[in-house]
Write an enzyme that holds these catalytic residues in place. Structure first.
Site, PDB file in Angstrom:
ATOM      1  N   ASP A  61      36.516  32.518  33.489  1.00  0.00           N
ATOM      2  CA  ASP A  61      37.606  31.685  33.438  1.00  0.00           C
ATOM      3  C   ASP A  61      36.747  30.675  34.582  1.00  0.00           C
ATOM      4  O   ASP A  61      36.948  31.069  36.117  1.00  0.00           O
ATOM      5  CB  ASP A  61      39.136  32.091  33.541  1.00  0.00           C
ATOM      6  CG  ASP A  61      39.863  31.257  34.805  1.00  0.00           C
ATOM      7  OD1 ASP A  61      39.691  29.985  33.892  1.00  0.00           O
ATOM      8  OD2 ASP A  61      40.943  31.414  35.019  1.00  0.00           O
TER       9      ASP A  61
ATOM     10  N   LYS B 115      37.597  26.113  39.364  1.00  0.00           N
ATOM     11  CA  LYS B 115      37.819  26.984  40.802  1.00  0.00           C
ATOM     12  C   LYS B 115      36.474  27.312  41.196  1.00  0.00           C
ATOM     13  O   LYS B 115      35.609  26.660  40.959  1.00  0.00           O
ATOM     14  CB  LYS B 115      37.449  28.391  40.437  1.00  0.00           C
ATOM     15  CG  LYS B 115      38.402  29.025  39.335  1.00  0.00           C
ATOM     16  CD  LYS B 115      38.463  30.238  38.858  1.00  0.00           C
ATOM     17  CE  LYS B 115      39.748  30.905  37.751  1.00  0.00           C
ATOM     18  NZ  LYS B 115      40.924  30.546  38.653  1.00  0.00           N
TER      19      LYS B 115
ATOM     20  N   ASP C 271      38.714  38.151  33.325  1.00  0.00           N
ATOM     21  CA  ASP C 271      39.558  37.606  32.448  1.00  0.00           C
ATOM     22  C   ASP C 271      39.811  37.400  31.191  1.00  0.00           C
ATOM     23  O   ASP C 271      40.968  37.117  30.933  1.00  0.00           O
ATOM     24  CB  ASP C 271      39.044  35.930  32.729  1.00  0.00           C
ATOM     25  CG  ASP C 271      41.226  35.432  33.834  1.00  0.00           C
ATOM     26  OD1 ASP C 271      41.978  36.637  33.751  1.00  0.00           O
ATOM     27  OD2 ASP C 271      41.269  33.918  33.509  1.00  0.00           O
TER      28      ASP C 271
ATOM     29  N   ASP D 188      44.190  24.882  34.835  1.00  0.00           N
ATOM     30  CA  ASP D 188      43.515  26.496  35.177  1.00  0.00           C
ATOM     31  C   ASP D 188      43.999  27.651  34.850  1.00  0.00           C
ATOM     32  O   ASP D 188      44.513  29.016  35.008  1.00  0.00           O
ATOM     33  CB  ASP D 188      42.674  26.641  36.402  1.00  0.00           C
ATOM     34  CG  ASP D 188      42.226  28.080  37.147  1.00  0.00           C
ATOM     35  OD1 ASP D 188      41.705  28.495  36.369  1.00  0.00           O
ATOM     36  OD2 ASP D 188      42.248  28.522  37.966  1.00  0.00           O
TER      37      ASP D 188
ATOM     38  N   GLU E 256      45.483  28.862  31.597  1.00  0.00           N
ATOM     39  CA  GLU E 256      45.508  29.021  30.190  1.00  0.00           C
ATOM     40  C   GLU E 256      45.181  29.894  30.101  1.00  0.00           C
ATOM     41  O   GLU E 256      45.614  30.051  28.791  1.00  0.00           O
ATOM     42  CB  GLU E 256      42.972  29.156  30.598  1.00  0.00           C
ATOM     43  CG  GLU E 256      42.624  30.255  30.493  1.00  0.00           C
ATOM     44  CD  GLU E 256      42.766  31.016  31.328  1.00  0.00           C
ATOM     45  OE1 GLU E 256      42.949  30.249  32.739  1.00  0.00           O
ATOM     46  OE2 GLU E 256      42.258  32.008  32.178  1.00  0.00           O
TER      47      GLU E 256
ATOM     48  N   ARG F 100      48.106  31.475  29.720  1.00  0.00           N
ATOM     49  CA  ARG F 100      49.567  31.484  29.368  1.00  0.00           C
ATOM     50  C   ARG F 100      49.609  30.686  28.130  1.00  0.00           C
ATOM     51  O   ARG F 100      50.010  30.713  27.167  1.00  0.00           O
ATOM     52  CB  ARG F 100      50.792  31.050  30.101  1.00  0.00           C
ATOM     53  CG  ARG F 100      50.094  29.999  31.008  1.00  0.00           C
ATOM     54  CD  ARG F 100      51.091  28.940  32.355  1.00  0.00           C
ATOM     55  NE  ARG F 100      50.386  29.817  33.858  1.00  0.00           N
ATOM     56  CZ  ARG F 100      51.405  29.455  34.450  1.00  0.00           C
ATOM     57  NH1 ARG F 100      51.953  28.801  34.622  1.00  0.00           N
ATOM     58  NH2 ARG F 100      50.351  30.428  35.435  1.00  0.00           N
TER      59      ARG F 100
HETATM   60  N1  BES Z   1      42.444  34.408  35.849  1.00  0.00           N
HETATM   61  C1  BES Z   1      43.330  33.673  36.625  1.00  0.00           C
HETATM   62  C2  BES Z   1      44.711  34.336  37.294  1.00  0.00           C
HETATM   63  C3  BES Z   1      43.300  35.210  38.295  1.00  0.00           C
HETATM   64  C4  BES Z   1      42.979  35.248  39.543  1.00  0.00           C
HETATM   65  C5  BES Z   1      44.073  36.767  38.005  1.00  0.00           C
HETATM   66  C6  BES Z   1      42.115  36.044  40.284  1.00  0.00           C
HETATM   67  C7  BES Z   1      43.941  37.655  38.891  1.00  0.00           C
HETATM   68  C8  BES Z   1      42.848  37.194  40.397  1.00  0.00           C
HETATM   69  C9  BES Z   1      44.300  32.589  36.087  1.00  0.00           C
HETATM   70  O1  BES Z   1      43.821  32.141  34.596  1.00  0.00           O
HETATM   71  C10 BES Z   1      44.161  31.489  37.083  1.00  0.00           C
HETATM   72  O2  BES Z   1      43.700  30.938  37.386  1.00  0.00           O
HETATM   73  N2  BES Z   1      45.418  31.327  37.368  1.00  0.00           N
HETATM   74  C11 BES Z   1      46.201  30.478  38.424  1.00  0.00           C
HETATM   75  C12 BES Z   1      47.574  29.685  37.979  1.00  0.00           C
HETATM   76  C13 BES Z   1      47.988  28.183  38.396  1.00  0.00           C
HETATM   77  C14 BES Z   1      46.400  27.663  38.489  1.00  0.00           C
HETATM   78  C15 BES Z   1      48.886  27.844  37.984  1.00  0.00           C
HETATM   79  C16 BES Z   1      46.162  31.051  39.776  1.00  0.00           C
HETATM   80  O3  BES Z   1      47.033  32.256  39.806  1.00  0.00           O
HETATM   81  O4  BES Z   1      45.694  30.240  40.689  1.00  0.00           O
HETATM   82 ZN    ZN Z   2      42.340  32.903  33.596  1.00  0.00          ZN
HETATM   83 MN    MN Z   3      42.994  30.134  35.070  1.00  0.00          MN
END
Ligand code: BES
Ligand code: ZN
Ligand code: MN
Length: 460
Positions: A232, A239, A250, A309, A311, A313
């Site tokens: 990811d 990111k 991920d 990001d 992604e 869901r």
């Molecule tokens: N894979 C990440 C979530 C994540 C990050 C899980 C760090 C565990 C540790 C996910 O795809 C993501 O990037 N989520 C974003 C969502 C936001 C853009 C609404 C997040 O959590 O910042």
């Molecule tokens: Zn992710």
């Molecule tokens: Mn993400």
């Protein structure tokens, strides 16, 4: 693992007790042993190696003692296998703790070293539990499932792309008489998985839906769904470096459902199992989905991409829609879905959501019993208002910074059709600090809790 744990009746006696019972144990030992413990400053905590004092066996190891805080804890003996000299030990402990001792003994041996050039196998001791083949076998199954999750997560993304995840699922299915089908690349569009395709199309590693089935079609159907984002990057909403560093993990949700599937298949649980893994790389390219694009999902709902990001869901919503259209009795998904869940509960306590209170209660209880703690979070419906889009049916994430784990779960809930019981786990899949039997890196959270729940629900 068979080399490390067996049901023989030979070995140096190894006593495992809790701290509170140490003084009683100590007072029952011979004078020589008591003197030895005192002279070696044994504090009544951790490992003591006690020699023979007779003229004939002088100096040979007579017995070992391991004193722990909480003997019922499934990682209580997670360091023990690395502390004892090689050889075989015969377990002496309260039999109600055998399972916890065996599991943690085995997990202590876990290491991930295929990428080390000086990869020589360390010689480890073995543990014998006299006449306890059933307990030994079960502990090995639990340890193998946990090690599978860890291995899949620890493998670098370059070697764990969607095709590799599919190979791992196929290997697992083949070992237990299951079957794997795949919908690959542009076939995702033909088979109406537009959201999985949209997330995965920017990568040279083709996205796919991995579909594993196992078991008797007449048994109750349970479907597991795992987030398989093999890396990811965040997509065009890239990111920052620190946030991207561990994003090989991920696909942790998919590793969790494969580990859970392994537990189910190796125990021959009487269920009709289906495992769905949307596997993609969230990459950056000129054909990547953009913020502001609108995708028509499998369900038909249109989603405006607010942030590329978010992604997980997106790939899950098509898979969950398919899972529920198939009308199983229960759907359980695992995903490394939000950073927000880690803010809420930290990295070591997985949060989960459930549409069924009884299922939630029973999973929580199973988790406490087997020291695989899980924490229920609310599907707080009023937050559904936060997905408002000016041009589509909804956005893919809420505009505000708060309650991110809840809003992510609410997004997924919209894609569960019919009256199917649904459980959603938002997990870390990674140890950011080393604990007994739990090294840094990939980790399974909640699969023992869920398996024990499934076993009590489905095994007569
Ligand atoms: N894979 C990440 C979530 C994540 C990050 C899980 C760090 C565990 C540790 C996910 O795809 C993501 O990037 N989520 C974003 C969502 C936001 C853009 C609404 C997040 O959590 O910042
Ligand atoms: Zn992710
Ligand atoms: Mn993400």
């Amino acid at each position: 693992m068979n080399k490390l744990l067996n049901a023989q009746n030979t070995g140096v006696p190894l006593t495992i007790i809790e701290k509170s019972t140490y003084s009683a144990w100590q007072s029952q030992q011979t004078q020589c042993t008591q003197t030895w413990l005192a002279q070696t400053n044994f504090s009544g905590d951790g490992l003591a190696l006690i020699p023979h004092f007779s003229a004939k066996l002088q100096g040979e190891l007579a017995q070992a003692l391991f004193v722990v805080n909480d003997i019922s804890h499934y990682f209580a003996c997670g360091d023990l296998i690395n502390k004892l000299p090689t050889g075989q030990y015969l377990l002496k402990a309260d039999s109600q703790y055998y399972s916890a001792i065996c599991f943690s003994w085995l997990m202590g041996a876990y290491q991930f070293s295929p990428y080390k050039t000086n990869n020589t196998e360390k010689k480890l001791p073995s543990l014998a539990l006299e006449n306890e083949q059933t307990i030994v076998d079960k502990a090995i199954k639990y340890a193998q499932a946990t090690a599978l999750v860890r291995d899949l997560v620890n493998t670098p993304a370059s070697d764990m792309m969607p095709i590799n995840l599919a190979d791992s699922a196929t290997y697992l299915a083949d070992s237990f008489g299951g079957e794997v089908k795949q919908v690959i690349g542009d076939q995702l569009l033909e088979h109406n998985y537009p959201t999985i395709h949209a997330v995965g199309r920017a990568s040279t590693n083709s996205p796919r839906l991995i579909d594993l089935t196992w078991g008797d079609k007449n048994h109750p159907k349970v479907t597991l769904v795992g987030k398989g984002v093999c890396f990811d990057s965040g997509g065009l909403d890239l990111k920052p470096a620190a946030g991207m560093r561990n994003m090989k993990k991920d696909m942790g949700g998919s590793a969790h459902v494969l580990g859970l599937a392994r537990l189910i298949m190796s125990h021959k649980l009487p269920i009709n199992l289906r495992v769905l893994i949307p596997a993609v790389e969230n990459a950056v390219s000129s054909n990547a989905m953009r913020p502001g694009d609108v995708i028509t999902t499998r369900k038909g709902l249109t989603v405006e991409i607010d942030n590329t990001d978010a992604e997980g869901r997106l790939v899950l919503c098509d898979a969950l829609c398919e899972a529920s259209q198939d009308k199983p009795e229960l759907i359980i998904d695992f995903a490394t879905l939000t950073g927000a869940m880690r803010v809420a509960l930290g990295t070591e306590l997985p949060g989960f959501f459930s549409t069924n209170d009884q299922v939630a209660q029973d999973i929580t209880a199973a988790g406490s019993k087997i020291t695989d703690p899980v924490w229920r979070m609310p599907l707080y419906a009023p937050y559904n208002d936060l997905f408002k889009s000016t041009l589509a049916d909804m956005t893919n994430c809420s505009a505000g910074p708060f309650g991110g784990a809840i809003t992510a779960a609410l997004y997924l809930q919209k894609f569960i059709e019919y009256d199917v019981d649904w459980v959603h786990f938002d997990v870390m899949a990674f140890n950011v600090r080393a604990l007994s039997g739990r090294p840094l890196g990939g980790e399974a959270f909640g699969i023992r809790a869920v398996f024990d729940y499934l076993q009590s629900r489905y095994q007569q």
